[in-house]
Design a protein around this motif. Structure first.
Motif, short mmCIF file in Angstrom:
data_model
loop_
_atom_site.label_atom_id
_atom_site.label_comp_id
_atom_site.label_asym_id
_atom_site.label_seq_id
_atom_site.Cartn_x
_atom_site.Cartn_y
_atom_site.Cartn_z
N PRO A 192 0.83 -1.20 0.00
CA PRO A 192 0.00 0.00 0.00
C PRO A 192 0.87 1.25 0.00
O PRO A 192 1.82 1.34 0.77
N LEU A 193 0.56 2.21 -0.87
CA LEU A 193 1.26 3.50 -0.86
C LEU A 193 0.32 4.60 -0.38
O LEU A 193 0.71 5.76 -0.30
N SER A 194 -0.95 4.24 -0.13
CA SER A 194 -1.83 5.19 0.57
C SER A 194 -2.74 4.35 1.45
O SER A 194 -2.86 3.15 1.24
N TRP A 195 -3.36 4.97 2.45
CA TRP A 195 -4.15 4.17 3.39
C TRP A 195 -5.42 4.92 3.77
O TRP A 195 -5.37 6.11 4.10
N PRO A 196 -6.59 4.24 3.73
CA PRO A 196 -7.84 4.94 3.98
C PRO A 196 -8.08 5.22 5.46
O PRO A 196 -7.68 4.43 6.32
N ILE A 197 -8.72 6.35 5.74
CA ILE A 197 -9.14 6.66 7.10
C ILE A 197 -10.65 6.47 7.13
O ILE A 197 -11.40 7.31 6.63
N GLY A 252 -17.06 4.62 3.62
CA GLY A 252 -18.52 4.79 3.60
C GLY A 252 -18.91 6.18 4.09
O GLY A 252 -18.26 7.17 3.77
N GLN A 253 -19.98 6.23 4.90
CA GLN A 253 -20.50 7.50 5.42
C GLN A 253 -19.43 8.27 6.19
O GLN A 253 -19.41 9.49 6.20
N ASN A 254 -18.55 7.53 6.90
CA ASN A 254 -17.57 8.19 7.77
C ASN A 254 -16.21 8.38 7.11
O ASN A 254 -15.22 8.62 7.79
N PHE A 255 -16.15 8.23 5.79
CA PHE A 255 -14.86 8.32 5.10
C PHE A 255 -14.23 9.69 5.30
O PHE A 255 -14.82 10.72 4.99
N LYS A 256 -13.02 9.70 5.89
CA LYS A 256 -12.37 10.97 6.22
C LYS A 256 -11.27 11.34 5.22
O LYS A 256 -10.82 12.46 5.16
N GLY A 257 -10.78 10.33 4.49
CA GLY A 257 -9.70 10.64 3.55
C GLY A 257 -8.68 9.53 3.51
O GLY A 257 -8.93 8.43 3.99
N VAL A 258 -7.50 9.82 2.95
CA VAL A 258 -6.43 8.82 2.94
C VAL A 258 -5.13 9.48 3.39
O VAL A 258 -4.95 10.69 3.23
N TYR A 259 -4.27 8.65 3.95
CA TYR A 259 -2.93 9.13 4.25
C TYR A 259 -2.02 8.63 3.14
O TYR A 259 -1.95 7.43 2.86
N ILE A 302 5.74 -6.75 -7.77
CA ILE A 302 4.99 -6.15 -6.66
C ILE A 302 4.06 -5.07 -7.21
O ILE A 302 4.41 -4.39 -8.18
N ALA A 303 2.87 -4.96 -6.63
CA ALA A 303 1.91 -3.97 -7.11
C ALA A 303 1.66 -2.93 -6.01
O ALA A 303 1.19 -3.27 -4.94
N PRO A 304 1.99 -1.66 -6.28
CA PRO A 304 1.63 -0.61 -5.33
C PRO A 304 0.11 -0.45 -5.30
O PRO A 304 -0.54 -0.60 -6.33
N VAL A 305 -0.46 -0.16 -4.12
CA VAL A 305 -1.91 -0.04 -3.99
C VAL A 305 -2.29 1.35 -3.50
O VAL A 305 -1.69 1.87 -2.55
N PHE A 306 -3.27 1.95 -4.16
CA PHE A 306 -3.80 3.25 -3.75
C PHE A 306 -5.29 3.12 -3.46
O PHE A 306 -5.97 2.28 -4.06
N PHE A 307 -5.79 3.97 -2.56
CA PHE A 307 -7.22 3.96 -2.23
C PHE A 307 -7.83 5.30 -2.62
O PHE A 307 -7.17 6.33 -2.54
N GLY A 308 -9.13 5.29 -3.01
CA GLY A 308 -9.76 6.56 -3.33
C GLY A 308 -11.18 6.37 -3.80
O GLY A 308 -11.76 5.29 -3.71
N SER A 309 -11.73 7.46 -4.34
CA SER A 309 -13.07 7.39 -4.91
C SER A 309 -13.03 8.17 -6.22
O SER A 309 -12.97 9.39 -6.21
N ALA A 310 -13.03 7.44 -7.34
CA ALA A 310 -12.88 8.11 -8.64
C ALA A 310 -14.06 9.03 -8.90
O ALA A 310 -13.91 10.13 -9.42
N LEU A 311 -15.26 8.59 -8.51
CA LEU A 311 -16.45 9.39 -8.78
C LEU A 311 -16.33 10.76 -8.10
O LEU A 311 -16.70 11.78 -8.65
N ASN A 312 -15.79 10.76 -6.88
CA ASN A 312 -15.64 12.03 -6.15
C ASN A 312 -14.27 12.64 -6.35
O ASN A 312 -13.88 13.53 -5.61
N ASN A 313 -13.54 12.11 -7.32
CA ASN A 313 -12.25 12.67 -7.67
C ASN A 313 -11.28 12.66 -6.52
O ASN A 313 -10.50 13.59 -6.36
N PHE A 314 -11.35 11.62 -5.71
CA PHE A 314 -10.51 11.62 -4.54
C PHE A 314 -9.45 10.51 -4.60
O PHE A 314 -9.78 9.36 -4.83
N GLY A 315 -8.19 10.88 -4.41
CA GLY A 315 -7.12 9.89 -4.46
C GLY A 315 -6.62 9.67 -5.89
O GLY A 315 -5.73 8.86 -6.12
#
Length: 526
Positions: A166-171, A174-181, A248-261
């Motif tokens: 993982p190169l980013s990590w979700p906080i 769902g409803q409580n999604f705060k972002g990623v580090y 090895i595959a780097p992994v990122f988290f986000g929400s494409a629809l909301n343009n996040f990550g």
């Protein structure tokens, strides 16, 4: 080193692949947004917004909200020139996607956080592994509830047989999604749901600083620190070379629809993804830095512009520089050709280009000169291989429903078959035309496109067959005998090669036993 080395270093040519509905086309849209190629991203599904996704431009794609043809888009991002190939996720079009993977240097796999790894993704990953193509994973839809991130990483490792980091990590999610580090850049990206434009993020270097609590609250801050510590303990440090080898595959988290990550994955991608790589041809290995031009056709698309009824052959440039109006050798014909209007793409908006370099994908107007897999060069005899046509699994007779339009139907079938979406066989016994495809949806697409692009109506008649096999043999007598015995099941393909249409697996097995000197091939590349 050639004089074009610097241009070639800037190229990043990659495909986005996933299971249908994981958000592949939405991610493509957002990447284009960062490249300044489009200013407001179109929602792919919603009917309220009339601006449909840039990469889904065929009529049928707009109506169904799915991608059925690979589209090519190029844009500049900083110093880099990026070429994205958005592929169809629907399994009926897997063949188009397999071919596309031969034209890219790396891949981004999109995975839905709720559904995890799905069957289609596994199949595509096998192709990447075979070709040792480097892969980055984007876990999408974090604004919805889904699986635990650690469980998801285990699943990816188990299902796709690749190590992850993982190169980013979700906080939360769902409803409580705060972002990623962002572990790669040590930044904290806080989430503000916004679909239509880009939002700013906060930089955050020291994760142990008490300031973290003010941004995301005590419990989440503690959990994030514990997660990051676990990640650093469990996963090896990220190493670019291991990624480039495809191990090895780097992994990122986000929400494409909301343009996040999305920007985070793009920024990391341009730094670590490979520039064009050497390509193995039949004769030798072709290095992208060579001065001489070479390339191959990996896709043909009929009717990019319905007013002109033209086909476009998509060419991946493997080495050197392509120049407009220069003479290049068409290897299969053995003759020189020049191209006065080569194009570059932004989905279907195309512009004429004067030059293009290794790694780029250009479109050449085609009046029937090209087949998938054709090679072009400055003069050297080079054959690129590895562009298979698979053996179809579904068959139907195609009949003309409007006798006044038989010419249009013939032309339409001809051009659509050149795209490699389906295969045409002519039964040698009764002369009837049979269309073979990998999936049911293709019959609908063909019928729709024949009507809307060529004004021809067709009807389908059911035909129960098991498989199409190309046959060849050095034993002339046995071959003739076989054709006589199987006369009702013999057909020819578009190239006039013999094809045996077996009506069951048992019959095929018996034929293979009874005629030991005949080779049965299940792809047309042999």
């Amino acid at each position: 080193m050639s004089q074009f080395s610097e241009e070639i270093r800037k190229r990043r040519t990659f495909a986005i692949i996933s299971h249908p509905d994981a958000g592949k086309t939405t991610l493509t849209e957002k990447l284009l947004l960062f490249g300044g190629a489009i200013h407001v991203a179109g929602a792919v599904k919603s009917n309220k917004i009339k601006k449909t996704a840039t990469s889904d431009w065929m009529e049928i794609e707009k109506q169904r909200g799915i991608s059925v043809a690979t589209s090519v888009m190029g844009f500049n991002y900083g110093d880099y020139k990026i070429n994205i190939l958005d592929t169809p996720g629907h399994q009926d079009f897997a063949e188009d996607t397999f071919r596309t993977l031969t034209a890219v240097d790396s891949v981004i796999i999109v995975i839905d956080v709720a559904k995890g790894v799905e069957a289609q993704t596994r199949k595509l990953m096998e192709v990447c592994r075979m070709r040792k193509t480097p892969v980055i994973v984007f876990i999408n839809k974090l604004d919805r509830d889904g699986k635990d991130p650690f469980d998801l990483l285990d699943e990816i490792e188990a299902e796709l047989h690749i190590h992850v980091r993982p190169l980013s990590w979700p906080i939360d999610m769902g409803q409580n999604f705060k972002g990623v580090y962002n572990i790669y850049e040590q930044k904290l990206n806080l989430y503000t749901p916004s679909k239509q434009y880009v939002t700013e993020n906060i930089e955050f270097k020291d994760i142990d600083s008490p300031e973290l609590e003010t941004h995301i609250g005590g419990p989440l801050a503690e959990k994030l620190r514990a997660d990051i510590e676990l990640i650093e303990g469990v996963y090896p440090e990220f190493d670019v070379d291991t990624y480039l080898k495809g191990d090895i595959a780097p992994v990122f988290f986000g929400s494409a629809l909301n343009n996040f990550g999305v920007k985070e994955i793009l920024d990391c991608f341009v730094q670590i993804a490979p520039s064009p790589r050497p390509v193995q041809a039949v004769e030798r290995v072709i290095d992208p830095d060579e001065d001489a031009f070479s390339g191959f056709v990996f896709k043909i698309h009929a009717n990019m512009d319905p007013n002109h009824r033209s086909c476009i052959a998509f060419v991946k440039i493997c080495s050197g520089r392509f120049e407009r109006n220069a003479n290049y050798k068409h290897i299969r014909f053995g003759k020189m050709m020049r191209f006065s209007s080569p194009t570059a793409f932004m989905a279907q908006k195309k512009e004429t280009v004067d030059e293009a370099f290794a790694g780029d994908i250009i479109g050449l107007p085609d009046t029937g000169n090209f087949k998938i897999g054709d090679s072009l060069s400055s003069g050297e005899e080079i054959h690129f291989k590895g562009l298979p046509s698979f053996s179809p699994e579904m068959f139907k007779y195609i009949e003309n429903a409007d006798p006044m339009k038989s010419k249009q139907l013939t032309k339409g079938i001809d051009q659509l078959m050149d795209e490699g979406v389906a295969q045409l066989f002519t039964n040698q016994f009764n002369g009837r035309k049979i269309i073979g495809t990998v999936g049911q949806l293709q019959f609908e697409v063909i019928q729709y496109r024949l009507l809307h692009e060529y004004g021809a109506q067709c009807k389908w008649e059911p035909l129960s067959l098991y498989k199409a096999c190309w046959i060849e043999s050095d034993n002339e007598e046995m071959l003739a005998n076989f054709k006589k015995r199987k006369a009702q099941y013999m057909a020819t393909d578009k190239e006039g090669r013999d094809v045996y249409l077996a009506d069951s697996s048992y019959v095929l097995m018996m034929a293979q036993q009874d005629f030991p000197d005949i080779k049965f091939h299940f792809t047309s590349e042999f």
